[in-house]
Enzyme design. Structure first.
Site, PDB file in Angstrom:
ATOM      1  N   LYS A   1      35.337 -35.114   0.044  1.00 44.10           N
ATOM      2  CA  LYS A   1      35.773 -35.064   1.428  1.00 44.10           C
ATOM      3  C   LYS A   1      35.179 -33.847   2.157  1.00 44.10           C
ATOM      4  O   LYS A   1      34.530 -33.011   1.543  1.00 44.10           O
ATOM      5  CB  LYS A   1      37.299 -35.076   1.485  1.00 44.10           C
ATOM      6  CG  LYS A   1      37.905 -36.366   0.878  1.00 44.10           C
ATOM      7  CD  LYS A   1      37.501 -37.578   1.667  1.00 44.10           C
ATOM      8  CE  LYS A   1      37.727 -38.975   1.180  1.00 44.10           C
ATOM      9  NZ  LYS A   1      38.551 -39.403   0.142  1.00 44.10           N
TER      10      LYS A   1
HETATM   11  C1  PLP Z   1      39.395 -40.522  -0.372  1.00 42.85           C
HETATM   12  C2  PLP Z   1      40.368 -41.429   0.267  1.00 42.85           C
HETATM   13  C3  PLP Z   1      41.668 -41.631  -0.249  1.00 42.85           C
HETATM   14  C4  PLP Z   1      42.111 -41.086  -1.574  1.00 42.85           C
HETATM   15  O1  PLP Z   1      41.942 -39.740  -1.712  1.00 42.85           O
HETATM   16  P1  PLP Z   1      42.221 -39.019  -3.133  1.00 42.85           P
HETATM   17  O2  PLP Z   1      42.503 -37.617  -2.735  1.00 42.85           O
HETATM   18  O3  PLP Z   1      40.961 -39.173  -3.918  1.00 42.85           O
HETATM   19  O4  PLP Z   1      43.356 -39.682  -3.786  1.00 42.85           O
HETATM   20  C5  PLP Z   1      42.538 -42.414   0.455  1.00 42.85           C
HETATM   21  N1  PLP Z   1      42.175 -43.007   1.598  1.00 42.85           N
HETATM   22  C6  PLP Z   1      40.943 -42.877   2.114  1.00 42.85           C
HETATM   23  C7  PLP Z   1      40.622 -43.546   3.403  1.00 42.85           C
HETATM   24  C8  PLP Z   1      39.993 -42.090   1.460  1.00 42.85           C
HETATM   25  O5  PLP Z   1      38.765 -41.974   1.966  1.00 42.85           O
END
Ligand code: PLP
Length: 432
Positions: free
Chosen positions: A209
């Site tokens: 992210k």
């Molecule tokens: C990355 C992501 C998640 C999950 O994130 P984690 O921290 O890996 O559990 C959920 N929703 C969206 C839209 C994402 O891009």
């Protein structure tokens, strides 16, 4: 020679960027120092799963939560070990359970829908807007039944969903709204932060992210009761509801979703970098859009006039009738120039085996076939034609339109597109 019309690599020309682009590294001395401070204390987590002040976590966890509230203007923040945990916590805190339906997007990371199943409730997929790629309010309306309890909105790729329309539907039908802002920290809808408009917002700090702690997630809410329920679910609720005098014990089964002090210390430093990282991303993505917008059949990301898009990924649509190339050939030609794009994003979630076969808890069809559930949800191909068309034919995207790339790199992207499009007839002919 003209860089724009030179022979593309797919026809035997020299690739524009033969080496891989540099990775996105945002971890620096600030994070290293913060981690060492925690290491020096010798205490890597302060959580206790019992009725005590430590039930709510240690100093770094609380400082990260405070900083998050400050930055996003939320009354409460609950730090957890992933956005997946945060989504499950959100569904649990809202009291959603067996027999309930929750309207979700099919075009997202799987957890934005599967979090509903964890509470034995049923995800109902609505279609998305073909420009913003977020839930289409009209499609949400069509999916509402007497069983609908909530809507989970995803601000996909960093573009906000149409929150006014969605909040109005929620109000009219008494539904809760969870915003999955995993891809959109800093994105604005009418100058309001995504993740703070609905009842609960969810952010991700996983390593892919915009800012990260390796793994991590934050839940935000302005509702004190929901915040406490989230804190309970984070940390073995069942063991503390009695001593803490919690009366509403619906979904008060807790897990261990706790964040460590080290992750929280990293998160505090990362959050300070969010705005600068996003600004740099915007300079690059705006330049790419300027370069692509006049090209035939190439449709750069749409930005709604009320929105600030933060471009977690840069998603483009192709109109093959205009550029005379199918998506797979264009993406292949770009890859051979050294410009990585991917086709389609994720398969519409309802096509996953879990939904197609309706097999989850045990082998008797629960929760889809369940005495508590009297609905008739459909997961058939065709239920969300916009998503299916984007996935099958039109959408392609890149994750690398971000620092440390430079505007010169972005100009290479544009040159690659031009080179390929100028030669579209020859490229078509070369494969037939
Ligand atoms: C990355 C992501 C998640 C999950 O994130 P984690 O921290 O890996 O559990 C959920 N929703 C969206 C839209 C994402 O891009």
């Amino acid at each position: 020679m003209n860089a724009m019309t030179d022979k593309p690599a797919i026809l035997g020309g020299k690739p524009l960027h033969p080496d891989p682009f540099p990775a996105y590294i945002t971890i620096g001395d600030e994070e290293k120092k913060a981690v060492m401070e925690v290491m020096d204390t010798g205490v890597l987590s302060h959580f206790y799963g019992s009725d005590s002040p430590q039930f709510f976590g240690g100093p770094k966890v609380r400082a990260l939560e405070d900083a998050w509230c400050e930055r996003f203007g939320s009354a409460h923040a609950v730090a957890v070990n992933s956005a997946t945990s945060a989504l499950m916590t959100a569904v649990g805190a809202l009291g959603i359970g067996a027999g309930d339906e929750v309207i979700v997007s099919p075009y997202t990371m799987s957890a934005s829908a599967s979090c509903v199943l964890v509470y034995n409730a049923i995800p109902v997929f609505a279609d998305i807007d073909p420009s913003t790629f977020c839930l289409d309010p009209q499609s949400i309306r069509e999916r509402i039944t007497p069983r609908t309890k909530a809507i989970i909105v995803v601000h996909l790729f960093g573009h906000p969903a149409d929150m006014d329309a969605i909040m109005a539907i929620a109000k009219e039908h008494n539904l809760a709204v969870i915003e999955d802002a995993a891809q959109s920290p800093g994105a604005l809808y009418k100058n309001r932060e995504t993740g703070t408009i609905g009842d609960i917002g969810v952010f991700s700090l996983n390593c892919h992210k915009v800012i990260q702690t390796g793994e991590g997630g934050i839940l935000t809410t302005n509702n004190k009761d929901l915040a406490l329920r989230a804190q309970l679910i984070r940390n073995h609720a069942e063991a503390v509801v009695e001593p803490m005098g919690v009366e509403n014990i619906v979904n008060m089964l807790g897990w261990n979703y706790r964040m460590t002090e080290i992750d929280a210390a990293i998160g505090i430093e990362q959050l300070k970098k969010l705005d600068l990282l996003t600004e740099t991303r915007l300079q690059l993505t705006n330049r790419l859009t300027d370069g692509l917008k006049e090209l035939p059949g190439i449709i750069p990301p749409y930005v709604h006039p009320d929105a600030r898009h933060v471009y977690y990924v840069y998603a483009v649509k192709i109109d093959s009738s205009q550029c005379n190339l199918p998506r797979d050939l264009l993406v292949k030609a770009l890859a051979l120039e050294g410009i990585p794009f991917w086709e389609g994003y994720t398969e519409p979630l309802y096509l996953q085996p879990l939904y197609q076969k309706r097999i989850l808890y045990g082998d008797k069809g629960c929760p889809f076939t369940c005495a508590c559930y009297d609905g008739d949800v459909s997961y058939k191909r065709g239920i969300c034609p916009v998503v299916e068309r984007l996935y099958d034919e039109e959408l392609f995207l890149t994750e690398i339109c971000r620092p440390p790339l430079t505007t010169e790199d972005i100009d290479l992207f544009v040159t690659a597109f031009k080179r390929i499009l100028v030669h579209s007839d020859e490229i078509q002919a070369s494969v037939t």
